[in-house]
Design a protein around this motif. Structure first.
Motif, mmCIF file in Angstrom:
data_model
loop_
_atom_site.group_PDB
_atom_site.id
_atom_site.type_symbol
_atom_site.label_atom_id
_atom_site.label_comp_id
_atom_site.label_asym_id
_atom_site.label_seq_id
_atom_site.Cartn_x
_atom_site.Cartn_y
_atom_site.Cartn_z
ATOM 1 N N SER A 40 -6.242 -1.858 0.054
ATOM 2 C CA SER A 40 -5.357 -2.412 -0.966
ATOM 3 C C SER A 40 -6.117 -3.041 -2.131
ATOM 4 O O SER A 40 -7.057 -3.800 -1.943
ATOM 5 C CB SER A 40 -4.443 -3.459 -0.341
ATOM 6 O OG SER A 40 -3.550 -3.945 -1.317
ATOM 7 N N ASP A 41 -5.660 -2.715 -3.328
ATOM 8 C CA ASP A 41 -6.155 -3.381 -4.534
ATOM 9 C C ASP A 41 -5.299 -4.614 -4.842
ATOM 10 O O ASP A 41 -5.638 -5.407 -5.706
ATOM 11 C CB ASP A 41 -6.120 -2.428 -5.728
ATOM 12 C CG ASP A 41 -7.150 -1.318 -5.596
ATOM 13 O OD1 ASP A 41 -8.192 -1.537 -4.941
ATOM 14 O OD2 ASP A 41 -6.912 -0.214 -6.136
ATOM 15 N N VAL A 61 -4.257 -9.465 -0.485
ATOM 16 C CA VAL A 61 -3.626 -9.575 0.829
ATOM 17 C C VAL A 61 -3.910 -10.971 1.371
ATOM 18 O O VAL A 61 -5.063 -11.361 1.526
ATOM 19 C CB VAL A 61 -4.167 -8.503 1.805
ATOM 20 C CG1 VAL A 61 -3.546 -8.667 3.188
ATOM 21 C CG2 VAL A 61 -3.936 -7.102 1.261
ATOM 22 N N LEU A 64 -5.099 -2.754 5.568
ATOM 23 C CA LEU A 64 -4.669 -3.268 4.262
ATOM 24 C C LEU A 64 -5.824 -3.902 3.504
ATOM 25 O O LEU A 64 -5.969 -3.693 2.294
ATOM 26 C CB LEU A 64 -3.552 -4.296 4.434
ATOM 27 C CG LEU A 64 -2.139 -3.764 4.516
ATOM 28 C CD1 LEU A 64 -1.163 -4.881 4.853
ATOM 29 C CD2 LEU A 64 -1.724 -3.071 3.239
ATOM 30 N N GLU A 92 -1.211 2.151 5.226
ATOM 31 C CA GLU A 92 -1.009 2.985 4.031
ATOM 32 C C GLU A 92 0.414 2.866 3.509
ATOM 33 O O GLU A 92 0.636 2.775 2.295
ATOM 34 C CB GLU A 92 -1.346 4.440 4.349
ATOM 35 C CG GLU A 92 -2.817 4.668 4.574
ATOM 36 C CD GLU A 92 -3.135 6.101 4.997
ATOM 37 O OE1 GLU A 92 -2.241 6.970 4.944
ATOM 38 O OE2 GLU A 92 -4.293 6.342 5.381
ATOM 39 N N ASN A 135 0.878 -0.530 1.775
ATOM 40 C CA ASN A 135 0.170 -0.534 0.496
ATOM 41 C C ASN A 135 0.953 0.273 -0.542
ATOM 42 O O ASN A 135 1.146 -0.177 -1.672
ATOM 43 C CB ASN A 135 -1.243 0.015 0.667
ATOM 44 C CG ASN A 135 -2.058 -0.093 -0.595
ATOM 45 O OD1 ASN A 135 -2.160 -1.159 -1.188
ATOM 46 N ND2 ASN A 135 -2.628 1.021 -1.022
#
Length: 169
Positions: free
Chosen positions: A132-133, A136, A128, A92, A95
């Motif tokens: 995550s948008d 990665v 992640l 978190e 991100n």
């Protein structure tokens, strides 16, 4: 501008991700490289004995020491970079830092592990990928040991079997 966030934790896998990023993006003048270290939160029952300033300076010192090898590598490679450190859950926090910095990519180094190992270990990479948008990119390092590869799934299967047996009885 292409902004790349690379988590650094002093591990060989993090250094592998960093080397990959330098090889692919390091010579591009339109790319900014940010390295970031995540420090764990200090539990409330421990933090009440220290001032917030002391905790922050201790975490900053630990983060700089952990990122020292990565920073030295980037300096030797002639790549400009910035360094930040954050506190909290690794996935978190990374991100959120990538969003704050406006990064277009996160490059993370990870050992080759099976899904159960990642589940039981609270994998930063898995977290992640889940939340995550931001794209990665995972750079895989060496494989995990045989004990980790087979032992953790076997323990998990044994625990699940024991739980099912207890529920049935």
């Amino acid at each position: 501008m292409n902004k790349v966030l690379i988590p650094v934790d002093g591990s060989s896998n993090a250094l592998l991700a960093l080397k990959h990023a330098v090889k692919i993006y390091g010579k591009d003048a339109h790319t900014e490289i940010h390295i970031c270290n995540v420090q764990p939160k200090i539990y409330r029952h421990i933090s009440k004995f220290f001032s917030k300033g002391d905790i922050n300076s201790w975490q900053a010192e630990r983060a700089k020491e952990t990122a020292r090898t990565a920073a030295e590598y980037l300096e030797k490679s002639g790549v400009s970079f910035s360094f930040t450190h954050v506190t909290g859950d690794k996935g978190e926090a990374l991100n959120n830092e990538a969003i704050r910095l406006g990064c277009s990519r996160i490059i993370i180094g990870s050992a080759k592990k099976n899904t159960l190992s990642r589940l039981f270990e609270n994998s930063t990479t898995a977290k992640l990928l889940e939340i995550s948008d931001i794209p990665v990119e995972v750079v895989t390092g060496k494989s995990i040991s045989t004990l980790e590869r087979w032992g953790i799934p076997a323990i998990g299967a044994g625990a699940a079997t024991a739980l099912v047996a207890a529920v049935i009885d």
